[in-house]
Design an enzyme around this catalytic site. Sequence first.
Site, PDB file in Angstrom:
ATOM      1  CD  GLN A 328     -11.477   1.926   2.698  1.00  0.00           C
ATOM      2  OE1 GLN A 328     -12.610   1.982   2.237  1.00  0.00           O
ATOM      3  NE2 GLN A 328     -11.242   1.855   3.997  1.00  0.00           N
ATOM      4  CD  GLU A 329      -5.119   3.864   2.019  1.00  0.00           C
ATOM      5  OE1 GLU A 329      -5.006   4.670   2.950  1.00  0.00           O
ATOM      6  OE2 GLU A 329      -4.801   2.664   2.132  1.00  0.00           O
ATOM      7  CB  SER A 330      -7.262  10.193   0.457  1.00  0.00           C
ATOM      8  OG  SER A 330      -7.455  10.081  -0.951  1.00  0.00           O
TER       9      SER A 330
END
EC number: 4.2.2.n1
Length: 525
Positions: A328-330
């Site tokens: 989700q972040e990267s």
Amino acid sequence: MQIRHFNRLKRSVLLFASVLLLSACQIESQPKSEFEKIQERGVLRVGTLNNQLSYYIGPDGPAGLDYELARKFAEELGVKLEIKPAFRQADLFPALKKGDIDIIATGLNQTSQAVKRFRPGPAYYYVSQQVVYKKGQLRPRDIEQLIEYQASKDSQSEEDVNAGAQTLKIVEQSQYVPTLTALKKQYPELQFEIVGDADTRDLLKHVSTGELRFTVTDSVELSLAQRLYPDLALAFELTEDQPVSWFTRRSEDESLYAMLIEFFGNIKQSGELASLEEKYIGHIEAFDYVDTRAFIRALDDKLPRWAPLFQKYSEEFDWRLIAALAYQESHWKPKAKSPTGVRGMMMLTLPTAKSVGVTDRLNPEQSVRGGVEYLRRIVARVPDTINEHEKIWFALASYNIGYGHMMDARRLTKAQGGDPNAWADVKDRLPLLRQKRYYSQTRYGYARGDEARNYVENIRRYYQSIIGHVSQKPSIDEDTDDLQVIPPLNPELLISGAVETIAEEVSGASDITNEVDEDLDQEEE
């Protein structure tokens, strides 16, 4: 005279004693109830399906919606739980009939055929039966169009006159058999094949790969399957919403059934059932085809490289959850950068990185270690009034928008009469933090709460997809017989008495008041 009186008295005493003895024998000879047998055995034997919804083996031991419910039911009965998982639904009802298991706990439809032979428990959610096809291919929108397609396949195939039937397959002894059988009486031209060597997940995979044109599944199963096979799509619904329940044997003995009724009534009233359903199926509604396709590719191309890193630093967390957070972040890009200044696999801000000892945010090992440590600190701050299995969702929301804004959403939830300890209630209030009429009354002001909600729900969907992807090969060997007892990884999970804390009931108010703030102040400190 006295002798005759004594003899009469003696005969009366002997007759009375004989009656008592006969009554005692009759009492002892009465068969024991189902509930008494389970208590005497000390074990509740539960048959279920080995899949990502009902039962699977996770890093911390058994998990799944029906597993957790069965564990709680065994606790209520004061006995241990014995799980007997099956890979095929067709093995469950025969095992119940033979007495090899006491209950089927895997969320089956209350079809007329099943209800005639077995006793359904209370409904705990609802699903519809749906015809599934592969995106990009011909979509039949009703049963007539499906029949037309099958007829065209028959006419095109000179070698196989049953080519139409091979376009639609369903699982043997599934809830879909009586549905299609009834439809065939109304539409004699309808063709389908019943298979006994596959489960619904196998058939869904075959539709996705193009080996099979259509199959039938339920609405929840399709939503879960789309996380693994994004090409799957709904063609049309065969039924309206139908109740889903457990099943027991049908007999005059209703002792176990009565306990089941009471159990489901209690967990519905306490909110515990809603909490578990939110945990396992509360995230499945939204589906992004493009994003899911990209994610599935990343599961094959990128996850094998980074999985050891997630496993190394996850510690008390499920490594698959950490992997979902990182995606989700990267999108699992170790050199990821954002215009806002966050960087690396876990997209840490500079102050956060310093606080957890990260000196190089673009170093994937440092980033994952730091991200997990930061998450650990947030989880430790989440109030203990929140159920243990829901704390992580509150922590992830805090990871995204900050702990103070998450607490504002909880206060707002309580003020509106919701439960500030239930993620299902709080996530619906997070978007209100964008609206001035609400954020102007909060302690920390404006926040992009809708993004925080989507952030958490995305992670939950990625998490479930990773679970399904990793466990596509069964948790037990293929050579293992269905309904063989699987020993738990953590025996304490199966011992009655370890009752989880139920979130306290909260009465709401119509406005945000100082009283509401004061109630949650201690939790925030």
